[in-house]
Design an enzyme around this catalytic site. Structure first.
Site: not given
Ligand code: MV4
Length: 495
Positions: A116, A200, A235, A291
């Site tokens: 990431k 972040e 999530h 994907r």
């Protein structure tokens, strides 16, 4: 064109891929675990191979078994679906080495997007706006302290090997940093085998908006607009829609152009998604999902593009079947994920036998599912039963149609989240399109609205049961009566 496709997946997505195969005249091969002998996708395939015991690590993640099934069946290509091995660079590399076409990006691109931090760096280089944060992993506390100070609190710590929310820790101030760093690094190590963590700026209650991309082997890449996936819980996305009520045509054109350019920049081949947080009218890149996604049908409904067929064309070395200028967003589509989970018990999974099943139909309805009446949902995998997707000329028509479809849906035998979806479709903030990733927690009336509706249906069921002698049929009849809001049939026999 590829000649025979093995689908290294199960459930509704396996059937979705096989449907594309059937329309294209390509034979399909299923691989299945011992827990999936009775599953619909096994029956749907032209051929099927058992690849091992129920746990995914022994079957759907078992690379040698899957490669052996491909060779035995003569499949020249493998579609990985989503989850399981879909974004596994080692699996893609094994396919490349074995001369089997992996229907997806190259192992090089999968490795790049799977890291990431590397993906953030790469996207920034390509001109994509990223969330303010680090371009390198943080290792020690001092480095983390300086970095977080520079960004400004609150910050969020994320495992670099992860994605999808696992192990992320929100840090409100410097006092919380040390323990947050420790726990994120611990989860990163145990879950992803990599202690790398990045930082972040934390955006509070942003919208989750993602762009659908298609890139071919000729260096072309286009976008198919965005999906909004803000209605999620732990999530897990529950409701997705396209287009987003927050995105104007000008923003779509601009962000789509940036996203497609970035896909070309990395040599992206196949279908993929670029995820953004949308806050204060601005987009911030989060990660790439390399994907086909669960929610791809909402994009198919508004663009008319068959994303799975495009994946197969791309893997066959053909150019994209559509040019950017020809992509039109027509109307609005919404998807509700119908899960075997009990909304009254903290959404705990409720695998078991489906006693009665009838899916909705009529104008603008699509149901992607892998179940049938009398099928037992195994407990080894994710609890999604089906995806209910509707299309409408505008968002209001799509919502009304989703309410109608949920009303028609008969699913008896296992607790499920249909009442939750009914509550959301009637929620004033949802109807206004006022969404954010904290929608479910902040809409405090949602659960009570749902309980109220469930209570009404339950009362009806209890009142109905003495009217019927056959106990086995009571639940099914009561459910149908409940959804049609009838205490007894209103028709009268002719005298
Ligand atoms: C964030 C964020 C706020 N700021 N990143 C969660 C899923 C994954 N795709 C990204 N996620 C988030 N990333 C920044 N810079 C908020 C979320 C987020 C979230 C984070 C922790 C716990 C619950 C969450 C629920 C929704 C979104």
């Amino acid at each position: 064109m590829v000649k025979k496709i093995l689908i290294a997946n199960r459930g509704e997505i396996a059937i979705r891929v096989m449907r594309a195969c059937r329309e294209m005249g390509i034979p399909s091969v299923a691989v299945y675990s011992e827990a999936d002998r009775e599953a619909l996708f096994v029956k749907y395939a032209d051929e099927a191979y058992c690849i091992g015991p129920p746990p995914a690590t022994a079957s759907y993640l078992n690379i040698p078994k899957i490669i052996a099934a491909a060779k035995e069946s003569g499949a020249d290509s493998i579609h990985p679906g989503y989850g399981f091995l879909a974004e596994n660079p080692a699996f893609a590399r094994t396919c490349e080495e074995e001369g089997i076409k992996f229907i997806g990006p190259s192992s090089r691109v999968l490795a790049l997007m799977g890291d990431k931090v590397a993906a953030r760096r790469e996207m920034r280089k390509a001109g994509v706006p990223v969330v303010p944060g680090t371009d390198e992993c943080v290792t020690g506390f001092e480095q983390a302290r300086e970095t977080a100070h520079g960004i400004g609190y609150p910050v969020i710590l994320k495992p670099s090997g992860g994605g999808g929310g696992i192990g992320m820790t929100i840090v409100g101030n410097e006092e919380e940093l040390a323990s947050a760093l420790e726990s994120t690094q611990a989860i990163a190590t145990t879950t992803f085998g990599l202690c790398d963590v990045y930082i972040e700026k934390y955006l509070s209650n942003p919208r989750h908006i993602e762009f659908q991309l298609l890139g071919d082997s000729k260096g072309n890449a286009i976008h198919l607009g965005e999906r909004e996936c803000s209605i999620q819980r732990r999530h897990q996305k529950l409701i997705e829609e396209s287009p987003s009520a927050a995105v104007t045509p000008a923003m779509r054109a601009e962000m789509g152009k940036v996203a497609a350019k970035a896909a070309r920049f990395v040599g992206y081949e196949g279908a993929g998604t670029m995820e953004f947080l949308f806050s204060g009218g601005k987009f911030y890149f989060l990660e790439v999902n390399a994907r086909v996604q669960v929610e791809h049908p909402v994009t198919e409904m508004v663009t008319g593009v068959d994303i799975v067929k495009e994946q197969i064309r791309i893997a066959s070395g053909l150019p994209l079947g559509i040019e950017q200028e020809d992509v039109r967003i027509n109307g609005c589509a919404i998807e509700c994920r119908i899960n075997a989970e009990d909304p009254l018990s903290d959404f705990a999974p409720t695998p078991g036998k489906i006693k009665s099943y009838h899916s909705p139909g009529g104008p603008g309805i699509r149901v992607d599912s892998g179940v049938y009446t009398s099928y037992t949902i195994p407990l080894f995998y994710d609890p999604m039963i089906s995806k209910l997707i509707v299309w409408g000329r505008d968002r209001n028509e799509a919502i009304a149609r989703m309410q109608r479809a949920l009303y028609e849906y008969v699913l008896v035998g296992i607790k499920n989240n249909i009442p939750f979806h009914k509550a959301v479709m009637g929620n004033p903030r949802f109807v206004k399109g006022d969404l954010g990733t904290h929608f479910i927690e902040t809409e405090t009336t949602l659960m009570d609205d749902m309980k109220g509706m469930m209570g009404q249906e339950k009362t009806l069921e209890e009142r109905l049961s003495p009217l019927y002698g056959d106990k086995k049929r009571i639940a099914a009849i009561a459910a149908i009566a409940a959804i049609t809001q009838m205490e007894h049939p209103t028709q009268k026999d002719p005298a």
